[in-house]
Design an enzyme around this catalytic site. Structure first.
Site, PDB file in Angstrom:
ATOM      1  N   ASP A  53     -17.153 -26.254 -20.731  1.00 53.98           N
ATOM      2  CA  ASP A  53     -16.230 -27.618 -20.222  1.00 53.98           C
ATOM      3  C   ASP A  53     -15.231 -27.072 -19.135  1.00 53.98           C
ATOM      4  O   ASP A  53     -14.534 -26.081 -19.289  1.00 53.98           O
ATOM      5  CB  ASP A  53     -15.430 -27.785 -21.416  1.00 53.98           C
ATOM      6  CG  ASP A  53     -14.199 -29.023 -21.203  1.00 53.98           C
ATOM      7  OD1 ASP A  53     -14.363 -29.424 -19.964  1.00 53.98           O
ATOM      8  OD2 ASP A  53     -13.415 -29.320 -21.542  1.00 53.98           O
ATOM      9  N   GLU A 132     -10.095  -2.229  -0.385  1.00 59.46           N
ATOM     10  CA  GLU A 132      -9.195  -1.157  -0.824  1.00 59.46           C
ATOM     11  C   GLU A 132      -7.953  -1.757  -1.621  1.00 59.46           C
ATOM     12  O   GLU A 132      -6.846  -1.664  -1.007  1.00 59.46           O
ATOM     13  CB  GLU A 132      -8.869  -0.305   0.229  1.00 59.46           C
ATOM     14  CG  GLU A 132      -9.832   0.120   1.186  1.00 59.46           C
ATOM     15  CD  GLU A 132      -9.221   1.185   2.233  1.00 59.46           C
ATOM     16  OE1 GLU A 132      -8.198   1.718   2.135  1.00 59.46           O
ATOM     17  OE2 GLU A 132      -9.848   1.112   3.101  1.00 59.46           O
ATOM     18  N   GLU A 134      -5.039  -1.609  -3.578  1.00 60.81           N
ATOM     19  CA  GLU A 134      -4.060  -1.014  -4.407  1.00 60.81           C
ATOM     20  C   GLU A 134      -3.303  -1.525  -5.553  1.00 60.81           C
ATOM     21  O   GLU A 134      -3.334  -2.782  -5.710  1.00 60.81           O
ATOM     22  CB  GLU A 134      -2.739  -0.587  -3.370  1.00 60.81           C
ATOM     23  CG  GLU A 134      -3.499   0.271  -2.072  1.00 60.81           C
ATOM     24  CD  GLU A 134      -2.461   0.179  -0.887  1.00 60.81           C
ATOM     25  OE1 GLU A 134      -2.320   1.067   0.034  1.00 60.81           O
ATOM     26  OE2 GLU A 134      -1.563  -0.743  -0.854  1.00 60.81           O
ATOM     27  N   GLU A 215      -0.753   6.363  -4.473  1.00 61.99           N
ATOM     28  CA  GLU A 215      -0.271   5.793  -3.180  1.00 61.99           C
ATOM     29  C   GLU A 215       1.064   6.215  -3.079  1.00 61.99           C
ATOM     30  O   GLU A 215       1.716   6.859  -3.747  1.00 61.99           O
ATOM     31  CB  GLU A 215      -0.557   4.326  -3.413  1.00 61.99           C
ATOM     32  CG  GLU A 215      -1.830   3.937  -2.592  1.00 61.99           C
ATOM     33  CD  GLU A 215      -2.017   4.271  -1.227  1.00 61.99           C
ATOM     34  OE1 GLU A 215      -0.905   4.481  -0.599  1.00 61.99           O
ATOM     35  OE2 GLU A 215      -3.129   4.269  -0.502  1.00 61.99           O
ATOM     36  N   GLU A 223      -4.640   4.119  -6.180  1.00 63.23           N
ATOM     37  CA  GLU A 223      -5.942   3.378  -5.335  1.00 63.23           C
ATOM     38  C   GLU A 223      -7.158   4.269  -5.835  1.00 63.23           C
ATOM     39  O   GLU A 223      -7.162   5.376  -5.844  1.00 63.23           O
ATOM     40  CB  GLU A 223      -5.724   3.538  -3.824  1.00 63.23           C
ATOM     41  CG  GLU A 223      -6.862   2.708  -3.311  1.00 63.23           C
ATOM     42  CD  GLU A 223      -6.674   2.765  -1.471  1.00 63.23           C
ATOM     43  OE1 GLU A 223      -7.771   2.961  -1.154  1.00 63.23           O
ATOM     44  OE2 GLU A 223      -5.608   2.633  -1.245  1.00 63.23           O
ATOM     45  N   HIS A 272      -6.667  -3.637   1.988  1.00 64.93           N
ATOM     46  CA  HIS A 272      -7.405  -3.572   3.562  1.00 64.93           C
ATOM     47  C   HIS A 272      -8.685  -3.919   3.277  1.00 64.93           C
ATOM     48  O   HIS A 272      -9.431  -3.558   2.121  1.00 64.93           O
ATOM     49  CB  HIS A 272      -7.247  -2.349   4.035  1.00 64.93           C
ATOM     50  CG  HIS A 272      -6.007  -1.804   4.251  1.00 64.93           C
ATOM     51  ND1 HIS A 272      -5.589  -0.434   4.350  1.00 64.93           N
ATOM     52  CD2 HIS A 272      -4.681  -2.649   4.307  1.00 64.93           C
ATOM     53  CE1 HIS A 272      -4.175  -0.439   4.643  1.00 64.93           C
ATOM     54  NE2 HIS A 272      -3.839  -1.588   4.370  1.00 64.93           N
ATOM     55  N   ARG A 342      -1.896   1.815  13.044  1.00 64.92           N
ATOM     56  CA  ARG A 342      -1.800   1.344  11.809  1.00 64.92           C
ATOM     57  C   ARG A 342      -0.796   0.152  11.536  1.00 64.92           C
ATOM     58  O   ARG A 342      -0.836  -0.364  10.490  1.00 64.92           O
ATOM     59  CB  ARG A 342      -1.512   2.363  10.569  1.00 64.92           C
ATOM     60  CG  ARG A 342      -2.814   3.311  10.439  1.00 64.92           C
ATOM     61  CD  ARG A 342      -2.313   4.518   9.429  1.00 64.92           C
ATOM     62  NE  ARG A 342      -3.673   5.375   9.444  1.00 64.92           N
ATOM     63  CZ  ARG A 342      -4.494   5.475   8.496  1.00 64.92           C
ATOM     64  NH1 ARG A 342      -4.605   4.482   7.831  1.00 64.92           N
ATOM     65  NH2 ARG A 342      -5.630   6.193   8.687  1.00 64.92           N
ATOM     66  N   GLU A 360     -11.273  -3.176  10.199  1.00 65.74           N
ATOM     67  CA  GLU A 360     -10.620  -3.167   8.949  1.00 65.74           C
ATOM     68  C   GLU A 360      -9.322  -4.320   8.778  1.00 65.74           C
ATOM     69  O   GLU A 360      -8.642  -4.028   9.833  1.00 65.74           O
ATOM     70  CB  GLU A 360      -9.945  -1.642   8.646  1.00 65.74           C
ATOM     71  CG  GLU A 360      -9.102  -1.562   7.470  1.00 65.74           C
ATOM     72  CD  GLU A 360      -8.212  -0.157   7.526  1.00 65.74           C
ATOM     73  OE1 GLU A 360      -7.662   0.129   6.236  1.00 65.74           O
ATOM     74  OE2 GLU A 360      -8.307   0.469   8.384  1.00 65.74           O
ATOM     75  N   ARG A 362      -6.073  -5.734   7.759  1.00 66.18           N
ATOM     76  CA  ARG A 362      -5.282  -5.096   6.864  1.00 66.18           C
ATOM     77  C   ARG A 362      -4.161  -5.716   6.012  1.00 66.18           C
ATOM     78  O   ARG A 362      -3.345  -5.300   5.307  1.00 66.18           O
ATOM     79  CB  ARG A 362      -4.265  -4.040   7.791  1.00 66.18           C
ATOM     80  CG  ARG A 362      -5.263  -2.724   8.122  1.00 66.18           C
ATOM     81  CD  ARG A 362      -4.631  -1.805   9.342  1.00 66.18           C
ATOM     82  NE  ARG A 362      -3.377  -1.083   8.600  1.00 66.18           N
ATOM     83  CZ  ARG A 362      -3.478   0.041   8.106  1.00 66.18           C
ATOM     84  NH1 ARG A 362      -4.769   0.489   7.624  1.00 66.18           N
ATOM     85  NH2 ARG A 362      -2.508   0.655   7.573  1.00 66.18           N
TER      86      ARG A 362
END
Length: 471
Positions: A53, A132, A134, A215, A223, A272, A342, A360, A362
């Protein structure tokens, strides 16, 4: 790993399974399941499916269209590592019995349609994703919110606030401290054995592990780095990874969460997402442009930047997501790309070989439903390629320290879930191409998430007493 129905049936026999668990993922990204004894399971289930259902699943259809089928995928099967009884787990697509097609609101079916759409465009034949996620591991957590008031309390022996705590057996004093978790050895890092156990279980399920570590945040942020794969399989693996992490922590008497910002004043958890598109065994992102990227890759970045605010509704789907995405704090809020920086929301990792060339993204976080998030990122990137949306010059300065006039020129991600949902409402044509996302699915998604916005908006917060009580 299993590949065929015959492989699965052989596994059932070898492991002497007594039960079969049919699993699927709801709109929010939570795995759901129903279990049958082995006596009620045979090869026919792979063709005929298992009826259930669908009307009770949040964001799905009402009672007038409740009958759905769970159709198991033989390539996505494993033996559950936590149940006492030997149990076969089958990851399923949700099928509309009327036409035998994937239900338009089933996240896994959406991801399959995204892969099919990529092939239909002729632009590529495979999209690879490497997330990735975390996460935090706490000793315990308590919360409450009602008419009398609200509170949240996190227990963590690793946390900076535990330095003065009376702890049974003594307070050893070894802990990471605020933003100190990246990444001293034990006894400061208390999670080595737990992470190793998680990794061994993931490997046993066929998910290759590449790294594990503590981390940055000083109260159990961790991570596990696992290998990239094709869109649907990598989304499957992300769901399995969450399941393993939460259950191993639970077995240790701890609690794991993928909530992006559970702790005030320390790093939040992101996810990321590494991406590349391939055709005929060639990486289409490799070229001789900026940081070794092709024009195709730059256009793909342009598509993600153009649609980033709408993407936020899917890649950052909680009110809590925007506690992490705040300008001025190590968060990837600036919609720019860079090989070195970054602080940009899109980074080009340095790799020795063109085969590894990728981007990547982020800004996503691990609250995201991976089937929906990867599909949406792919659709935005492909729109960039189809419409040759160039992202402009790369940003190689630190985006947190720009002069105000430069800062004002760089767009940012959304500041709230409500803003993101509004952006998705206005900008979703790119998602509906090839029938990947349907209008009704997007409407249902927005309505489901607006419930969170409304509930959050209506709840008085303790910080408001601090700011306004005495005025």
């Amino acid at each position: 790993m299993t590949k065929t129905v015959a492989d699965v049936m052989k596994l059932v026999k070898e492991k002497e399974c007594t039960f079969v668990d049919f699993r699927f993922v709801d709109t929010k990204g939570k795995e759901q399941h129903t279990t049958v004894p082995i006596s009620a399971f045979d090869e026919d289930k792979f063709e005929s499916g298992h009826a259930f259902d669908g009307s009770s699943i949040a964001g799905w259809k009402g009672i007038e269209a409740s009958d759905m089928l769970l159709k198991p995928d033989p390539t996505a099967a494993y033996i559950d590592p936590f149940y006492e009884e030997p149990t076969l787990v089958l990851t399923c697509d949700v099928i509309e019995p009327a036409d035998g097609k994937g239900y338009d609101r089933d996240p896994r079916s959406i991801a399959k349609r995204a892969e099919a759409y990529l092939k239909s465009t002729g632009l590529g034949d495979a999209a690879y994703f490497g997330p990735e996620p975390e996460f935090f591991i706490f000793d315990g957590v308590r919360w409450g919110a009602d008419m009398q008031g609200c509170f949240v309390k996190i227990d963590s022996e690793e946390a900076p606030w535990s330095s003065g705590a009376e702890i049974e057996g003594g307070n050893t004093g070894h802990r990471p401290g605020k933003k100190g978790g990246y990444f001293p050895v034990a006894p400061v890092d208390t999670f080595q054995d737990m992470r190793s156990e998680m990794c061994l279980i993931l490997e046993s399920l066929g998910i290759p592990v590449e790294v594990h570590h503590h981390e940055v945040a000083g109260q159990g942020q961790n991570e596990l780095g696992t290998k990239f794969s094709t869109l649907v399989q990598r989304a499957d693996w992300t769901i399995w990874q969450k399941y393993v992490i939460q259950n191993v922590a639970h077995a240790y008497g701890k609690t794991a969460t993928f909530m992006p910002k559970p702790v005030v004043g320390d790093n939040g958890s992101g996810m990321h997402v590494h991406q590349s598109v391939w055709k005929n065994g060639e990486n289409l992102f490799a070229g001789n442009g900026y940081a070794g990227l092709s024009e195709f890759a730059l256009f793909y970045i342009g598509g993600i930047i153009k649609h980033a605010k709408a993407l936020n509704a899917i890649t950052n789907p909680g009110t809590n997501s925007y506690k992490r995405l705040v300008p001025g704090f190590e968060a990837p809020v600036k919609l720019a790309y860079s090989a070195r920086n970054r602080s940009a929301s899109i980074r080009i990792p340095h790799v020795p070989s063109p085969k590894g060339r990728r981007i990547e993204t982020r800004f996503p976080d691990p609250l995201a439903n991976p089937y929906l998030a990867f599909s949406a990122l792919l659709m935005a990137g492909l729109d960039g390629v189809q419409n040759k949306i160039h992202p402009g010059d790369a940003a190689d300065k630190n985006l947190y320290d720009l002069p105000p006039e430069e800062d004002a020129k760089i767009p940012t991600v959304c500041a709230s879930l409500e803003e993101a949902l509004d952006a998705l409402k206005k900008d979703h044509e790119f998602l509906t191409r090839g029938g990947v996302f349907t209008e009704s699915m997007i409407d249902a998604y927005i309505n489901l998430k607006m419930e969170d916005v409304t509930r959050f908006r209506m709840t008085t917060h303790p910080i408001e007493f601090d700011m306004y009580y005495s005025l």
